[in-house]
Motif scaffolding. Structure first.
Motif, PDB file in Angstrom:
ATOM      1  N   ARG A  10       0.827  -1.207   0.000  1.00  0.00           N
ATOM      2  CA  ARG A  10       0.000   0.000   0.000  1.00  0.00           C
ATOM      3  C   ARG A  10       0.862   1.258   0.000  1.00  0.00           C
ATOM      4  N   GLY A  11       0.522   2.194  -0.882  1.00  0.00           N
ATOM      5  CA  GLY A  11       1.239   3.454  -0.966  1.00  0.00           C
ATOM      6  C   GLY A  11       2.306   3.488  -2.052  1.00  0.00           C
ATOM      7  N   LYS A  12       2.697   2.344  -2.570  1.00  0.00           N
ATOM      8  CA  LYS A  12       3.726   2.317  -3.615  1.00  0.00           C
ATOM      9  C   LYS A  12       3.122   2.739  -4.953  1.00  0.00           C
ATOM     10  N   GLU A  13       3.963   3.342  -5.785  1.00  0.00           N
ATOM     11  CA  GLU A  13       3.551   3.757  -7.118  1.00  0.00           C
ATOM     12  C   GLU A  13       4.417   3.048  -8.154  1.00  0.00           C
ATOM     13  N   GLY A  14       3.844   2.831  -9.317  1.00  0.00           N
ATOM     14  CA  GLY A  14       4.592   2.211 -10.393  1.00  0.00           C
ATOM     15  C   GLY A  14       3.787   2.249 -11.673  1.00  0.00           C
ATOM     16  N   THR A  15       4.444   1.920 -12.771  1.00  0.00           N
ATOM     17  CA  THR A  15       3.749   1.892 -14.047  1.00  0.00           C
ATOM     18  C   THR A  15       3.299   0.463 -14.345  1.00  0.00           C
ATOM     19  N   VAL A  16       2.181   0.344 -15.020  1.00  0.00           N
ATOM     20  CA  VAL A  16       1.640  -0.956 -15.377  1.00  0.00           C
ATOM     21  C   VAL A  16       2.466  -1.514 -16.530  1.00  0.00           C
ATOM     22  N   LYS A  17       3.090  -2.671 -16.312  1.00  0.00           N
ATOM     23  CA  LYS A  17       3.885  -3.319 -17.356  1.00  0.00           C
ATOM     24  C   LYS A  17       3.001  -4.110 -18.298  1.00  0.00           C
ATOM     25  N   GLN A  18       2.037  -4.825 -17.712  1.00  0.00           N
ATOM     26  CA  GLN A  18       1.238  -5.732 -18.510  1.00  0.00           C
ATOM     27  C   GLN A  18      -0.136  -5.885 -17.878  1.00  0.00           C
ATOM     28  N   VAL A  19      -1.166  -5.975 -18.711  1.00  0.00           N
ATOM     29  CA  VAL A  19      -2.524  -6.251 -18.246  1.00  0.00           C
ATOM     30  C   VAL A  19      -2.841  -7.685 -18.631  1.00  0.00           C
ATOM     31  N   LEU A  20      -3.125  -8.494 -17.627  1.00  0.00           N
ATOM     32  CA  LEU A  20      -3.427  -9.899 -17.855  1.00  0.00           C
ATOM     33  C   LEU A  20      -4.935 -10.112 -17.857  1.00  0.00           C
ATOM     34  N   LYS A  21      -5.358 -11.300 -18.328  1.00  0.00           N
ATOM     35  CA  LYS A  21      -6.775 -11.587 -18.241  1.00  0.00           C
ATOM     36  C   LYS A  21      -7.149 -11.830 -16.784  1.00  0.00           C
ATOM     37  N   ASN A  22      -8.389 -12.021 -16.503  1.00  0.00           N
ATOM     38  CA  ASN A  22      -9.000 -12.139 -15.173  1.00  0.00           C
ATOM     39  C   ASN A  22      -8.639 -10.974 -14.241  1.00  0.00           C
ATOM     40  N   ASP A  23      -8.640  -9.747 -14.812  1.00  0.00           N
ATOM     41  CA  ASP A  23      -8.518  -8.497 -14.057  1.00  0.00           C
ATOM     42  C   ASP A  23      -7.248  -8.368 -13.226  1.00  0.00           C
ATOM     43  N   ARG A  24      -6.129  -8.856 -13.722  1.00  0.00           N
ATOM     44  CA  ARG A  24      -4.878  -8.745 -12.989  1.00  0.00           C
ATOM     45  C   ARG A  24      -3.869  -7.919 -13.781  1.00  0.00           C
ATOM     46  N   LEU A  25      -2.971  -7.250 -13.047  1.00  0.00           N
ATOM     47  CA  LEU A  25      -1.962  -6.383 -13.645  1.00  0.00           C
ATOM     48  C   LEU A  25      -0.597  -6.759 -13.107  1.00  0.00           C
ATOM     49  N   ILE A  26       0.430  -6.490 -13.887  1.00  0.00           N
ATOM     50  CA  ILE A  26       1.796  -6.568 -13.379  1.00  0.00           C
ATOM     51  C   ILE A  26       2.301  -5.135 -13.325  1.00  0.00           C
ATOM     52  N   VAL A  27       2.599  -4.676 -12.100  1.00  0.00           N
ATOM     53  CA  VAL A  27       3.018  -3.294 -11.868  1.00  0.00           C
ATOM     54  C   VAL A  27       4.491  -3.295 -11.491  1.00  0.00           C
TER      55      VAL A  27
END
Length: 111
Positions: free
Chosen positions: A19-36
């Motif tokens: 919580r509180g960390k910031e970053g850019t989204v590298k990849q958007v995966l299916k089933n509503d998940r992200l790699i940040v």
């Protein structure tokens, strides 16, 4: 439909151990998940698959659910919700309707 969060967006984690960390989204995966980038770092054991490759424990970014992050408003630099507005633009001599993502706090368009 326009995606609320896209790869390349600057996001802030609002729930979880990061919580509180910031970053850019590298990849958007299916089933509503992200790699940040820089968020949800886990240790993974890696086997050497090729000759000369080093085996060992590697730190990698694990997927995080999209409900745990919010897009950062480009103007106020605060987390904000994302809305979609419909605009009419002239392209190639024709008027077309275009859906545009906007930040709810400032009303600015998101890239």
């Amino acid at each position: 439909m326009v995606a609320k969060i896209k790869s390349g967006d600057l996001v802030k984690v609002i729930r979880g151990k990061d919580r509180g960390k910031e970053g850019t989204v590298k990849q958007v995966l299916k089933n509503d998940r992200l790699i940040v980038e820089g968020v949800q770092i886990v240790k993974k054991h890696v086997r050497a698959t090729q000759q000369g490759q080093q085996a060992g424990i590697v730190a990698v970014e694990a997927p995080i659910h999209r409900s745990n992050v919010m897009v950062i408003d480009p103007e106020t630099k605060q987390p904000t919700r994302v809305g979609v507005i419909v605009k009419e633009e002239a392209r190639d001599g024709k008027v077309k309707t275009v859906r545009v993502r906007v930040a709810k706090k400032s009303g600015k368009e998101l890239a």
